[in-house]
Motif scaffolding. Sequence first.
Motif, PDB file in Angstrom:
ATOM      1  N   PHE A 190       6.879  -3.848 -28.551  1.00 21.00           N
ATOM      2  CA  PHE A 190       6.071  -2.618 -28.609  1.00 21.00           C
ATOM      3  C   PHE A 190       6.349  -1.771 -27.376  1.00 21.00           C
ATOM      4  O   PHE A 190       6.532  -0.570 -27.445  1.00 21.00           O
ATOM      5  CB  PHE A 190       4.566  -2.933 -28.643  1.00 21.00           C
ATOM      6  CG  PHE A 190       4.052  -3.484 -29.951  1.00 21.00           C
ATOM      7  CD1 PHE A 190       4.835  -3.512 -31.090  1.00 21.00           C
ATOM      8  CD2 PHE A 190       2.740  -3.961 -30.034  1.00 21.00           C
ATOM      9  CE1 PHE A 190       4.346  -4.018 -32.287  1.00 21.00           C
ATOM     10  CE2 PHE A 190       2.234  -4.466 -31.220  1.00 21.00           C
ATOM     11  CZ  PHE A 190       3.042  -4.496 -32.352  1.00 21.00           C
ATOM     12  N   GLN A 218       1.117 -11.215 -31.747  1.00 17.52           N
ATOM     13  CA  GLN A 218       0.783 -10.203 -32.751  1.00 17.52           C
ATOM     14  C   GLN A 218       1.819 -10.065 -33.854  1.00 17.52           C
ATOM     15  O   GLN A 218       1.567  -9.400 -34.836  1.00 17.52           O
ATOM     16  CB  GLN A 218       0.652  -8.830 -32.089  1.00 17.52           C
ATOM     17  CG  GLN A 218      -0.424  -8.756 -31.043  1.00 17.52           C
ATOM     18  CD  GLN A 218      -0.439  -7.391 -30.376  1.00 17.52           C
ATOM     19  OE1 GLN A 218      -1.097  -6.472 -30.832  1.00 17.52           O
ATOM     20  NE2 GLN A 218       0.308  -7.243 -29.310  1.00 17.52           N
ATOM     21  N   GLN A 235       5.138  -8.709 -33.357  1.00 17.33           N
ATOM     22  CA  GLN A 235       5.465  -7.307 -33.062  1.00 17.33           C
ATOM     23  C   GLN A 235       6.583  -6.744 -33.932  1.00 17.33           C
ATOM     24  O   GLN A 235       6.519  -5.592 -34.354  1.00 17.33           O
ATOM     25  CB  GLN A 235       5.796  -7.161 -31.571  1.00 17.33           C
ATOM     26  CG  GLN A 235       4.590  -7.537 -30.694  1.00 17.33           C
ATOM     27  CD  GLN A 235       4.770  -7.131 -29.239  1.00 17.33           C
ATOM     28  OE1 GLN A 235       5.766  -6.552 -28.841  1.00 17.33           O
ATOM     29  NE2 GLN A 235       3.768  -7.446 -28.424  1.00 17.33           N
ATOM     30  N   TYR A 242       7.361  -7.699 -36.969  1.00 20.69           N
ATOM     31  CA  TYR A 242       6.760  -7.546 -38.296  1.00 20.69           C
ATOM     32  C   TYR A 242       6.048  -6.195 -38.402  1.00 20.69           C
ATOM     33  O   TYR A 242       6.221  -5.434 -39.346  1.00 20.69           O
ATOM     34  CB  TYR A 242       5.793  -8.709 -38.514  1.00 20.69           C
ATOM     35  CG  TYR A 242       4.953  -8.629 -39.765  1.00 20.69           C
ATOM     36  CD1 TYR A 242       5.495  -8.938 -41.009  1.00 20.69           C
ATOM     37  CD2 TYR A 242       3.606  -8.263 -39.688  1.00 20.69           C
ATOM     38  CE1 TYR A 242       4.721  -8.882 -42.159  1.00 20.69           C
ATOM     39  CE2 TYR A 242       2.821  -8.208 -40.821  1.00 20.69           C
ATOM     40  CZ  TYR A 242       3.373  -8.506 -42.063  1.00 20.69           C
ATOM     41  OH  TYR A 242       2.606  -8.449 -43.177  1.00 20.69           O
ATOM     42  N   ARG A 243       5.282  -5.890 -37.359  1.00 23.33           N
ATOM     43  CA  ARG A 243       4.508  -4.648 -37.382  1.00 23.33           C
ATOM     44  C   ARG A 243       5.392  -3.415 -37.199  1.00 23.33           C
ATOM     45  O   ARG A 243       5.157  -2.382 -37.818  1.00 23.33           O
ATOM     46  CB  ARG A 243       3.410  -4.692 -36.318  1.00 23.33           C
ATOM     47  CG  ARG A 243       2.307  -5.624 -36.737  1.00 23.33           C
ATOM     48  CD  ARG A 243       1.303  -5.924 -35.649  1.00 23.33           C
ATOM     49  NE  ARG A 243       0.575  -7.135 -35.995  1.00 23.33           N
ATOM     50  CZ  ARG A 243      -0.430  -7.153 -36.868  1.00 23.33           C
ATOM     51  NH1 ARG A 243      -0.823  -6.041 -37.453  1.00 23.33           N
ATOM     52  NH2 ARG A 243      -1.023  -8.293 -37.170  1.00 23.33           N
ATOM     53  N   ARG A 301       7.060  -2.692 -40.430  1.00 18.94           N
ATOM     54  CA  ARG A 301       6.119  -2.125 -41.412  1.00 18.94           C
ATOM     55  C   ARG A 301       5.738  -0.682 -41.135  1.00 18.94           C
ATOM     56  O   ARG A 301       5.306   0.025 -42.032  1.00 18.94           O
ATOM     57  CB  ARG A 301       4.863  -2.993 -41.482  1.00 18.94           C
ATOM     58  CG  ARG A 301       5.093  -4.180 -42.405  1.00 18.94           C
ATOM     59  CD  ARG A 301       3.862  -4.973 -42.679  1.00 18.94           C
ATOM     60  NE  ARG A 301       2.674  -4.148 -42.860  1.00 18.94           N
ATOM     61  CZ  ARG A 301       1.477  -4.650 -43.138  1.00 18.94           C
ATOM     62  NH1 ARG A 301       1.331  -5.952 -43.291  1.00 18.94           N
ATOM     63  NH2 ARG A 301       0.439  -3.867 -43.269  1.00 18.94           N
ATOM     64  N   MET A 302       5.920  -0.243 -39.897  1.00 15.85           N
ATOM     65  CA  MET A 302       5.663   1.176 -39.615  1.00 15.85           C
ATOM     66  C   MET A 302       6.589   2.072 -40.428  1.00 15.85           C
ATOM     67  O   MET A 302       6.274   3.220 -40.705  1.00 15.85           O
ATOM     68  CB  MET A 302       5.917   1.474 -38.133  1.00 15.85           C
ATOM     69  CG  MET A 302       4.781   1.116 -37.220  1.00 15.85           C
ATOM     70  SD  MET A 302       5.209   1.545 -35.512  1.00 15.85           S
ATOM     71  CE  MET A 302       5.061   3.341 -35.561  1.00 15.85           C
ATOM     72  N   SER A 305       3.908 -12.610 -41.555  1.00 17.47           N
ATOM     73  CA  SER A 305       4.299 -12.761 -40.152  1.00 17.47           C
ATOM     74  C   SER A 305       4.131 -14.226 -39.762  1.00 17.47           C
ATOM     75  O   SER A 305       3.094 -14.828 -40.017  1.00 17.47           O
ATOM     76  CB  SER A 305       3.411 -11.878 -39.281  1.00 17.47           C
ATOM     77  OG  SER A 305       3.628 -12.175 -37.923  1.00 17.47           O
TER      78      SER A 305
END
Lengths: 298, 595
Positions: B326, B540, B542, B544-545, B548-549, B559
């Motif tokens: 991130f 978290q 990261q 994966y997220r 997905r954005m 995840s």
Amino acid sequence: MATSALPRAAEAFVAKDFKSELKPIWCPGCGDFGVVQAIYRALAAIGRPPHEIAFVSGIGCSSRIPGYTTAYGFNTVHGRALPIAQGIKLASPELLVLVAGGDGDGFSIGGGHVAHAVRRNIDLTYIIMDNQIYGLTKGQLSPTSPRGLRTASSTYGSMEDPVNPLLYVLGYGARFVAQGTPADMGQLSKLIEEGIRFPGFAFINVQSPCVTYGEPETQLKAQKQRMETLESLGHDPSDRIKAMELAQHYGEKLHTGVFYRDPAPPPPYSHYVAERQGELRDDTLTREHILDVFLPRE
Amino acid sequence: MTSELTIGMAGSGGDGIVSAGDSLMTALALAGYHAMLTKSFGPQIRGGESSFRLRVSTRPVLSPGGTLDVAVALNWDDFLKFGGELPLDGHSVVIYDENTGVAPDKIPVTGVKPAEVVMVGIEAMAKNTVGSEKAKNTIVLGLMAGWFGLAPENIRAGLRKRFAKKGEEIVARNERAFEAGLAWAREHPLRHARTLGPAPEGASTKLVTDGNDLCAAGAIYAGCEFFGGYPITPSSEIMHFLNREIWKYGGTMLQCEDEIAGIGACVGASFAGKKALTATSGPGMSLKTEMLGLATIAELPLVVVNVQRGGPSTGIPTKSEQSDLFQAAFSAHGDAVRPVLAPINVADTFPITVEAFNIAEKYQTPVIILSDQEISQRKEAIDRPDTSSLRVERRRVPNQQELEHYVRFRITESGVSPISHPGMKGGNYLASGIEHTESGAPTASGLVHSKMNDKRLRKLGPLKSRADLFLTEGPAHASLALVAWGSISGLALEALQLSHRAGLDVKLLVPRLLYPVAEEVYREFFASVKRGLVVEQSHQGQLYRVIRMFVDMPAGVESFARSGSNPISPVELVERLRSQARELLANREPVSQAE
Ligand SMILES: Cc1ncc(C[n+]2csc(CCOP(=O)(O)OP(=O)(O)O)c2C)c(N)n1
Ligand code: SF4
Ligand SMILES: [Mg+2]
């Protein structure tokens, strides 16, 4: 004296060769106009063409200055001009590298870098435009503001003592320390020229008034009454202890001229870099060779 | 004969554990084996307990491996401190020193019954042959060579070389210790003999390196001429390496007063036309973010390595984590994209670093390399990187004609404008962190700002189609998927092989380009996917997220994320995939056929 600042070209330059087309955003009457003029003159006297000069600054009214010259300019981020300038000089030792910025830029946010620039003694000329105030952000306390000063961020008066820029750098072992003011343009351009010619880190504190947020006693008119040249006091600039004594009076008196100039300056940092490269550089190495260091050795 | 072995050893500070690991590694590399060596230390800066695990194979080694085939305990207290890193199971051979006074059926190992437990008078043998317990590690090398066939000739030669400086007497003593261990092993064969098979015919000598040194070597290969940085675990070896080597190639380096100055000096060097590198870990990265923004808006090439460790703040400096994605992608303010690359193992740090410089130079942008503690510190014996396919790019400088009316930030179709540097006559311009016009003049115009943002983002567009920066394995139409990055990808690759053996229909995607998100590459990969795991070492999840954005992942892709310093094993990944496969069957979702 072997210094990279010495002219190489036979071309003669005049001050206006270093003046760019950008129109300064400074308030009319701002002391910084005088500083940039003094720089044009000093550079003309030095005689290096603009493209061989890198002029680095931080952020602040004063830090706009590189854009008003024809040199390669770099208006960086607040307080970080010195590290960037050192990178430039190390990467290209043949360049003439000038650094400038405000009192806040140099002695507050960037204060931590000053000590290291001094002790490394990389050949830079560092010009502080000291107005004892934050100009760009509209008049807050600066690290050189006097105790008791009332500003937007010190409504009832500052409760801190200021930094003494001259003692600060002398304390870390600076080898060329001077103070000037646009109230004496002839002296100021000479001091800058001398700083550039000095082999190693040179520091010049310029009392450059902020006409908008500055105190009346910092303005050029008041300065002219107060200023005393170190020459007129018979100061010997090779005397470091005396220089420190005189520097104590920063804020009370306005001494201008060279406080200290190392009479026998050691070679600047780039000399040692060149020496190390000379010792270790191996032109028979191709990029492929770097992998050989990983061959297992019994 | 076995094609691979995982060996673990632990002892206290003076036992020479680390040098035993290094000796084995060197000997095996010379003999042409692939190997991976991870070392682990107690919290003391010096002199505490230490351990190593070494996985050696006739094929490339993907991960440090799971349970040990061979465990060596010089004393039990120290061995047990590394319990998590040196796990045993029912097929392990345990070798320990008689001086611990523990009977073979009483060793303090709980929960497993090793296949074989051998008590050896290691210290006694050292004292008898050499007169000093200092030779304990050499005795162990002899035992290893004797029982497991680990390159005895190369170990011998290595010992001679290592002790040569200390005189003939010391060399002779160590040789005696080695031969004593070797002879003892031969006289006391294991019940379950396990000899390492020969390295493949014609196997070349391997290179022995770790992810920090090889990354630094990649920088030199790419033509890096300047390093600026500040020491921080686990990245400092990059600075150490360049400090030794960069001068030889005509470059220079500076240990700065802090990380801000470190990256600042690099920004300066880049402005001056030189390729520059800085390296750090999380806390230093936090300090560097303002300069990343400056390099982005001033369009200066720059490579920044973040060797990730456990965070936030000081976190766990000595353990690996993947929790700075991130930060890498989003930290500095303003509308900006900074490319983020991640090597997948030690060998990959070389081409990734070269690629990072290429992208930086080509697009005039800072590039972040997200390495991690695991990759940076573990030693591997690897094949020499294939440089025949590597290209080295240089920034596009203005030609004579362009210099006549030079416009530094000219808006071009690609978004890339030729870049001059001090010393170039006619190229004079003002670089700035302030928004500027095409010619470099400071401006507050919204229109110019918008155009410049557009230019700076547009030039990075081509990166999104860099499918070559992704590794894919397994059947193209598989319904199950693994996605992993960084050091975790080795485990994922192993899990993939295991799951194929278990008959599961799985494929693997390993992004080496993490940001910008190459949307099309993911979409194509996920097209056949019904279930899957994005595996990473962060709390978290990261990656994966971040994916997905930008990409609509199939809902069944989960995840699989775990904070650093908590091992992830290939076996548990396979278990999770197996249950995903069962869910698919239960839901009667069509499972495509493995190709
Ligand atoms: C990291 C950061 N913090 C704060 C600012 C806001 N800021 C810009 S200039 C400045 C101080 C200016 O004072 P000085 O350096 O003395 O320069 P002057 O304007 O007086 O010439 C500040 C606080 C900034 N640009 N960046
Ligand atoms: S605010 Fe002060 S320092 Fe800034 S330009 Fe105006 S007069 Fe100069
Ligand atoms: Mg100021």
